[in-house]
Design an enzyme around this catalytic site. Structure first.
Site, mmCIF file in Angstrom:
data_model
loop_
_atom_site.group_PDB
_atom_site.id
_atom_site.type_symbol
_atom_site.label_atom_id
_atom_site.label_comp_id
_atom_site.label_asym_id
_atom_site.label_seq_id
_atom_site.Cartn_x
_atom_site.Cartn_y
_atom_site.Cartn_z
ATOM 1 N NE ARG A 134 44.913 2.057 61.371
ATOM 2 C CZ ARG A 134 43.783 1.623 61.912
ATOM 3 N NH1 ARG A 134 43.452 1.990 63.148
ATOM 4 N NH2 ARG A 134 43.004 0.785 61.264
ATOM 5 C CG ASP A 135 44.180 -2.185 63.578
ATOM 6 O OD1 ASP A 135 43.888 -1.628 64.644
ATOM 7 O OD2 ASP A 135 43.510 -3.113 63.098
ATOM 8 C CG HIS A 158 40.562 -6.293 60.207
ATOM 9 N ND1 HIS A 158 41.464 -5.297 59.912
ATOM 10 C CD2 HIS A 158 40.617 -6.444 61.552
ATOM 11 C CE1 HIS A 158 42.035 -4.874 61.035
ATOM 12 N NE2 HIS A 158 41.527 -5.553 62.045
ATOM 13 C CG HIS A 204 40.907 -8.173 66.160
ATOM 14 N ND1 HIS A 204 41.522 -7.285 66.997
ATOM 15 C CD2 HIS A 204 40.629 -7.472 65.026
ATOM 16 C CE1 HIS A 204 41.620 -6.101 66.409
ATOM 17 N NE2 HIS A 204 41.078 -6.193 65.212
ATOM 18 C CB CYS A 247 39.769 -1.772 69.059
ATOM 19 S SG CYS A 247 38.804 -0.252 68.870
ATOM 20 C CG ASN A 261 44.833 -6.478 63.986
ATOM 21 O OD1 ASN A 261 43.686 -6.299 63.634
ATOM 22 N ND2 ASN A 261 45.584 -5.495 64.475
#
Length: 300
Positions: free
Chosen positions: A16-17, A207, A209, A240, A249
């Site tokens: 997903r991300d 989370h 990056h 993003c 990420n």
């Protein structure tokens, strides 16, 4: 002596991300193979896709098919649904875990979903209550928890207050994100120590990056603060679309390698993880640049 847990949970966000910002559309069949290969590597929690507008995130236009074919009974299958329309689409599936998101920064939120943080929470709070009434697992993703590409440094108290609103609304998990990769280890330790103390009954997930190559250092600092859940993305994929300059990420393989070397069990098979990356790699617009992957690729 470092304060380390014996086991850490890795939430794989690559499908997903990781893929949402890919310039090339990854074929649906490849996404399914990618998810299946990640399951074989040992991931029990994964972000599969998101129910968002195909106009704004074309990569996720096949979300319904992904959810229909990729749910695993013994795993936590997470689908992002940022608003009422997305939640209603979740209700038409068998998925039982939903992620919602809000940015601490008003500027980021307005760029992302055209709402202020306050207005977003006003919309989400009753939805979260409804989801919990229906026994869904609810994950709240807190964007720009440390820095914003438009507003700069975010006051720690603002992040804590937003987290408190989500906890009061009934979420099961807070995924707290360094969206543009500017956090330093001392900032990570400070925020996560406070969150751990304030919300002991809520899953806390970090989370990070890797924009400035500080993600592993921030993970180590978060471990010291008592965090034992981390979002990572196979191959370091991601970024993003509404956060200029945000790189991928932190790479799952680099995190797993570091943790396992430190004697911390992740339950992830590194060789099978590399196999999963190889499934999606030919369909990407960018190279896989994680340290572990590059070293592995040189030896196979």
């Amino acid at each position: 002596m470092l304060n380390l847990p014996k086991k850490v949970t890795i939430i794989e966000v690559g499908p997903r991300d990781g893929l949402q910002n890919e310039k090339l559309f990854v074929p649906t069949a490849i996404k399914k193979q990618f998810i299946g290969a990640l399951r074989k590597a040992g991931f029990l929690e994964m972000e599969l896709t998101s129910f968002v507008s195909p106009k704004w995130v074309p990569q996720m236009s096949d979300a319904a098919e992904i959810v229909a074919d990729c749910l695993e009974a013994d795993a936590r299958n997470i689908v992002l649904a940022p608003n009422r329309k997305g939640i209603d689409r979740v209700y038409s599936t068998d998925c039982q875990a939903v992620a919602v998101f809000v940015g601490v920064s008003n500027s980021f939120n307005l760029k992302n979903i055209n709402k202020t943080t306050k207005d977003s929470m006003a919309e989400l709070a009753p939805i979260i209550y409804e989801l919990k009434e229906k026994n869904y697992f609810v994950r709240a993703c807190i964007s720009t928890a440390f820095y914003c590409p438009y507003e700069g440094k975010i006051d720690e108290s603002a992040t804590i207050n937003l987290c408190r609103e989500f906890v009061d609304a009934g979420v099961d998990e807070l995924s707290v994100a360094d969206t543009i990769g500017m956090a330093t280890p001392d900032e990570s330790f400070s925020l996560f120590s406070k969150l751990k103390n304030l919300f002991p009954n809520t899953f806390l997930t970090a989370h990070f990056h890797d924009t400035r190559k500080l993600a592993l250092a921030n993970i180590l600092a978060s471990l010291q603060a008592g965090i034992d859940r981390f979002d990572t993305s196979a191959g370091g994929l991601g970024g993003c679309p509404f956060a200029p300059g945000a790189s991928g990420n932190v790479a799952t393989e680099d995190v797993v390698y570091m943790l396992e070397r430190m004697g911390i069990d992740t339950g992830v098979d590194l060789d099978k993880l590399i196999d999963a990356i190889e499934v999606v790699r030919p369909h990407l617009s960018r190279k896989i640049e994680s340290g572990y992957y590059r070293l592995h690729a040189q030896t196979v």
